[in-house]
Design a protein around this motif. Structure first.
Motif: not given
Length: 716
Positions: A186-206
């Motif tokens: 997620v990138w803020n285009t007003d400030t050109q800064t990273l808001v957050v990076q969310r990662i989900v990995t699909f391995v056990a025990p998912h």
């Protein structure tokens, strides 16, 4: 011939005697606009990673990767916001040149994505060599550009992008897939800064173990304030692996929802990988969304067997449902092309846009004009039923409407004023009634044109015109289900990673034909919410057969109401809601019968140890007279309590068939299926006796002033 002649001549004379009947034809598919795609560009570009977006001025921006070169283009469309021209591109001097490309970089490695919001256009791509994500962006409609590092995230194999304009600023989100991982940057285009990076990995025990992925699409839905995401992947599961198209959402706090598979095909046991689904995309219009627009999804079905193909498919979210409900229509072919990397979608005013590197398509967003046919209705017959027989569902039509065509006004369907008169167009019917306030109408359902028939009569004699009629044969929800078959195996509750009760399975099956199962206030059984059967649909099985088979496991019955359906448990304690008889609603004729039915039922199942489970249910009043046994076997019945509930359900269902009754009455426009009514007919010794409405047939005929109903009733 004489009958048709007298019908048409008498119709105008007697029209004023009956309440009016109204009907409109709309170019809708279960409430959603039907798109007619027109290809406006055909090029020779190689199919590869690509994307499309529309900026705030209505200009189209496309991207395309060939080898290590990333190209872009901006096409100024001949539209001014709010004032769309309707001329074809080739009649205008500023017709877009979709074959003109500008190099962005020669340092690209595969995936790319694009999104536009107002004057801002953002392009994401995977940089060659250093294996990281870069963003190439413009804040002035593509006049000037900046190229910068977006993220050091590596090994991305596919991308999508979407906007989120909210109280915290204008954000752009780059969605990425690895072989077993999804990420939202997620990138803020007003400030050109990273808001957050969310990662989900699909391995056990998912819950979903994913071993490979095959493309991703994303869109922002302003109605739900969420980003909607679809992606394709290979799931590791027991007893077999399968290819899936998954859906999930990204919330306002930037968290992914749980995954749901809405398209699945098993991996071939011989590992020949005959069918898989790849490169999906989804899009929701960001501006002035009509109630006929919903999130649309495209994907590619790839078949590698004899006579292989790579065929684009399309589906959409069912009207008035949430993206997270997994309510999607059956994916089906919609353009005659082959595709490796899928087709990408965007919208502007007034078109939907569809793109791949060598092709651009467009479709008008607004449906064709509504056609009012009420004034020309000569007669109609409407049959509604709560439990569909195969004969009714597969017949020539649930609704038959005969129209006066004596002026030839319906002679050219699909053209000009009759543009909406097409196969499977939607008819919205209203039945009339008269009160002290005058003539009024009430909605009587939604139906879909399945066929039509013209009939003409040559009149002889001076001053007599030739006569003509058009009869429309229309389907209801049961008939739509009869025309639907699954394209691949659908199975629930084996394995039970995402358990589904009977209500949920029914919800998903009805969604395939575009019908929403409405969660209303009607009484429902505990079984429909708490029974989780191992239920399988196989290719070629008709949908109405599958629905009846599913409903056989619960006491509830299904009723279609327009583009919705609902289930109702016909409990014996339900009170009457209407009276028929001399002092109330007159009965023109009646037939009342009682019939022998089962005196006991037996349900047989298997427990976890594969031991037999047996339970019996009795109607002791009948058992004293005779013994008539009905047996139901279902290996899903794993306990005595489940078997007993099934035996009691079967006994109750059969008891509803005992009273086989029909009454003919003046039309009651408020009568609904499965209502309990009270009937009094002194001529047959019937006094305030309760019945349940099973079928309703309504007849309207202006030629003889007939407007009545035949109600088929059963035990309450």
């Amino acid at each position: 011939m004489k009958t048709l002649t007298s019908t048409l001549e008498a119709a105008q004379k007697k029209r004023h005697r009956l309440p009016c009947v109204e009907a409109e034809i709309k170019d809708l598919e279960q409430g959603i606009g039907r798109l007619a795609w027109d290809r406006i560009y055909t090029g020779s570009e190689a199919d590869s990673h690509h994307g499309i977006a529309v900026d705030g001025q209505g200009s189209i921006h496309r991207i395309w990767v060939v080898g290590t070169t990333l190209y872009r283009q901006k096409q100024v469309t001949p539209f001014v916001t709010g004032f769309p021209y309707i001329f074809p591109f080739d009649l205008l001097d500023n017709s877009p040149d979709f074959g003109a490309w500008t190099v962005v970089t020669t340092d690209c490695n595969g995936p790319c994505a694009i999104a536009a919001y107002g004057a801002r256009i953002y392009i994401f791509y995977r940089q060659n060599g250093v294996n990281r994500i870069r963003r190439y962006y413009s804040h002035n409609y593509g006049d000037t550009w900046t190229n910068a590092v977006h993220s050091t995230y590596t090994n991305v194999i596919s991308m999508a992008a979407a906007w989120w304009a909210g109280s915290t600023g204008v954000n752009v989100i780059c969605f990425t897939l690895r072989t077993n991982e999804i990420s939202a940057i997620v990138w803020n285009t007003d400030t050109q800064t990273l808001v957050v990076q969310r990662i989900v990995t699909f391995v056990a025990p998912h819950t979903h173990i994913i071993t490979n992925t095959y493309g991703i699409g994303a869109t922002y839905n302003s109605h739900w304030s969420q980003c909607q995401v679809v992606f394709a992947g290979l799931r590791d599961a027991d007893p077999y692996d399968h290819y899936n198209v998954f859906r999930c959402t990204l919330s306002a706090t930037h968290y992914f929802s749980s995954l749901e598979s809405f398209i699945m095909v098993p991996v071939d046991p011989l590992d020949t990988d005959l069918i898989r689904y790849e490169y999906p995309d989804c899009h929701f219009p960001p501006d002035s969304v009509g109630d006929y627009e919903e999130t649309r999804i495209t994907l590619v079905e790839k078949f590698t067997g004899v006579d292989p193909y790579k065929r684009p498919l399309s589906c959409h979210v069912v009207r008035d449902t949430a993206f997270s409900d997994t309510a999607y229509t059956e994916p089906r072919p919609f353009v005659d092309v082959s595709s490796d990397y899928g087709l990408r979608m965007a919208t502007g005013t007034p078109y939907w846009w569809l793109s791949r590197p060598d092709g651009v398509w467009r479709a008008r967003r607004t449906p064709r004009p509504t056609l009012d046919i009420g004034k020309d209705i000569v007669s109609l017959v409407l049959r509604t039923h709560a439990v569909a027989s195969a004969e009714l569902a597969s017949g020539p039509g649930t609704l038959l409407i005969q129209l006066d065509n004596s002026r030839g006004q319906y002679s050219h369907p699909g053209v000009d004023d009759l543009a909406s008169l097409r196969f499977r167009a939607q008819i919205e019917l209203s039945l009339g009634y008269k009160t002290t306030a005058g003539a009024e109408t009430v909605e009587a359902g939604t139906y879909w044109i399945d066929s039509w028939q013209y009939q003409s009569v040559s009149m002889r004699g001076e001053g007599r015109a030739n006569l003509s009629t058009l009869t429309l044969y229309c389907l209801d929800g049961w008939s739509l289900a009869n025309r639907w078959t699954p394209r691949y195996q659908l199975r629930w509750n084996t394995p039970a990673a995402t358990p589904a009760n009977v209500w949920t399975i029914l919800y998903m099956v009805l969604a395939r034909i575009g019908i929403r199962l409405h969660d209303g206030a009607w009484p429902r059984s505990s079984a429909i919410l708490n029974f989780y059967p191992d239920f399988t649909l196989v290719p070629g099985q008709r949908g109405d057969t599958a629905i009846r088979r599913l409903l056989a496991t619960v006491p509830d019955q299904l009723v279609f109401r327009g583009q919705d359906a609902f289930v109702k448990n016909p409990v014996s304690s339900e009170s009457s809601c209407y009276d028929y008889g001399p002092a109330a609603h007159a009965i023109a004729a009646g037939k009342y019968a009682d019939a022998v039915t089962a005196s006991r039922t037996r349900a047989i199942g298997r427990d976890a140890s594969d031991d037999q489970v047996i339970a019996d249910a009795f109607d002791w009043d009948l058992q004293e007279l005779y013994d008539q046994l009905v047996v139901a076997y279902d290996p899903n019945l794993a306990t005595y309590a489940e078997a007993l509930a099934r035996a009691e359900r079967v006994l109750r269902t059969l008891s509803l068939e005992a009273k086989k009754t029909q009454i003919i009455v003046p039309t009651n426009v408020g009568q609904e299926l499965l209502d309990v009514v009270e009937v009094t007919d002194p001529r047959c010794g019937i006094t305030a006796e309760a019945y349940r409405v099973k079928n309703i047939m309504t007849e309207y005929d202006r030629s003889n002033g007939r407007y009545g109903q035949v109600l088929t009733l059963g035990a309450p």
